[in-house]
Design an enzyme around this catalytic site. Structure first.
Site: not given
Ligand code: NDP
Length: 453
Positions: A134, A174
């Site tokens: 990562k 991510d």
């Molecule tokens: P994105 O950046 O597309 O979206 C992240 C979302 O989570 C946004 O809505 C963001 O809100 C919110 N968020 C981020 N940080 C916080 C926080 N501290 N408190 C509350 N809300 C928060 O990321 P992904 O959808 O790709 O990833 C989301 C999760 O899924 C992560 O844990 C990631 O590690 C996991 N994941 C992702 C994969 C992928 O293929 N994308 C694969 C496997 C796991 P805001 O816009 O306000 O920041």
């Protein structure tokens, strides 16, 4: 400390965790992720001296390599900005390092160590040949212009390119790293190396990307939920679903839940959540995807547009539901919130985000008999399709959407089966132990085969 076979399971766990905390001070998320695994693996290996003597768990919790570097770039006003970049290459026993890049202001080395450790188990569970890694940076893409993001990505890749490669380490997206960032990163890698190789996944379809990659994590987490419900002769039709997040994982989880007949009533971002009692539909979801990926706006704008309530600085877990999917970030669901979910009749939780549920909240679910799918199993669909993107790049072919959807569905079903095989205890299934043990065995056996390295 040498191997001591006289220790009980509890003593061994305590000794192991004390050592880990001492060697990795202040890295709370890493301690938490390791503790969750060690609490099931130490009992599992207690009567298996070949793993204990070889100190396999100690070796798995010490990353193969940690790389940290300075990233210097200029903002639109010509100011010099300095960020820190990282890549944690945790374990490549079963394949090249593989795992996403996160750009978020609260990224630390401890966060990335926890994520790379989880990734090692997750990648093993997919059945594909991928090790765990990562990386990322404390760079915050929010509020930056496209050209600032581009210059940051180019500076970041200039450093990272020395350490990655199609057969060495293949990063992906991510939090904060989506299609735009992957395009800039890949473009810079190509410029530096004069090579067009599958060094990143999540690429655009025009330059070696795979169909179904962007949908894969969210869809996969819903497939896992579907398979857990099937174990109890149940399905998603008519179920009310609560989701956190509104990024890649959350929106595609919502899409698949709706396609399978569930009603999705919440989404969130870091400023709060919306509650839409009528449920999302295709038009509303497309609005959210456009809002978050093109306009880069806030989820509160949904509330204004569709005349529903927005709850500032709150999380959605008090909204009554049948199934819950945390899809935003780590430690976003605590014990009190788990108790509320249970009280409101939630029967299943599938984690789209990595480690979103705090350890004592997991216990609440398990004690209440809620079906609980840990992230390393439930959200493995994304990296699985990344693995398929690597295969297509190596063979210089592109599979069809149907092919890839079918492969994703089958991979998720196999991950579910592996968890059940290792986690069944009478008529109960402990998906946490199942995922940890199934993920562990493959990596551990490969490490044993290599001798002491
Ligand atoms: P994105 O950046 O597309 O979206 C992240 C979302 O989570 C946004 O809505 C963001 O809100 C919110 N968020 C981020 N940080 C916080 C926080 N501290 N408190 C509350 N809300 C928060 O990321 P992904 O959808 O790709 O990833 C989301 C999760 O899924 C992560 O844990 C990631 O590690 C996991 N994941 C992702 C994969 C992928 O293929 N994308 C694969 C496997 C796991 P805001 O816009 O306000 O920041």
């Amino acid at each position: 400390m040498s191997y001591d076979e006289s220790l009980s399971v509890e003593q061994e766990l305590e000794r192991f965790m004390n050592g880990l905390i001492r060697r990795n001070p202040g890295e709370d998320e890493f301690h938490q992720a390791v503790h969750e695994v060690a609490a099931t693996i130490i009992p599992f290996i207690h009567d298996k001296p070949h793993y204990r003597k070889a100190r396999i768990l100690e070796r798995m919790t010490e990353p193969d390599r940690v790389i940290a570097f300075r990233v210097c770039w200029e903002d639109d006003e010509g100011n010099v900005r300095v960020n820190r970049g990282y890549r944690v290459q945790c374990n490549n026993a079963i394949g090249p390092y593989k795992g996403g890049l996160r750009f978020h202001h609260n990224v630390t080395l401890g966060t990335l160590k926890f994520l790379s450790f989880e990734q090692t188990f997750k990648n093993s569970l997919t059945g594909l040949p991928m090790g765990g890694a990562k990386g990322g940076s404390d760079f915050n893409p929010k509020g930056k212009t496209d050209s600032e993001v581009m210059r940051f990505c180019q500076a970041f890749m200039t450093q990272l390119s020395r350490h990655i490669g199609a057969d060495t380490d293949v990063p992906a997206g991510d939090i904060g790293v989506g299609a735009r960032e992957i395009g800039y990163l890949f473009g810079q890698h190509k410029r530096l190396t004069n090579e067009f190789t599958g060094v990143l996944t999540g690429k655009g379809l025009e330059f070696g990307g795979s169909l179904v990659r962007q949908e894969a994590t969210g869809y996969g987490a819903v497939y896992f939920l579907e398979d857990m419900l099937k174990e109890k002769n149940d399905d998603l039709k008519g179920k009310t679903a609560v989701i956190s997040g509104s990024g890649n994982v959350a929106t595609f989880a919502a899409k698949k839940l709706m396609a399978l007949g569930a009603k999705v009533v919440t989404l969130s971002d870091s400023s709060g959540y919306i509650h839409d009692p009528d449920g999302l539909n295709e038009e509303k979801l497309n609005y959210v995807i456009d809002l978050k990926t093109v306009k880069r706006g806030r989820i509160s704008e949904y509330a204004d547009k569709y005349n529903v309530k927005f709850y500032a600085d709150e999380r959605p877990w008090s909204v009554p539901c049948d199934v819950a999917m945390p899809c935003a970030t780590q430690n976003e669901l605590n014990k009190g919130e788990a108790e509320i979910l249970v009280k409101n009749g939630c029967i299943a939780v599938s984690e789209g985000a990595n480690m979103p549920t705090e350890e004592d909240a997991v216990e609440v679910f398990q004690q209440a008999g809620v079906m609980y799918a840990p992230s390393k199993a439930a959200n493995a669909g994304g990296v699985a399709v990344s693995g398929l993107e690597m295969s297509q790049n190596s063979a210089r072919i592109s599979w069809t959407e149907d092919d890839l959807n079918k492969q994703l569905r089958e991979i998720m079903a196999r991950i579910h089966d592996r968890c059940v095989a290792q986690g069944r205890d009478g008529d109960k299934i402990d998906y946490v132990s199942g995922a940890n043990i199934a993920g562990f065995i493959k990596v551990a056996d490969a490490m044993l085969a290599y001798g002491v390295v």
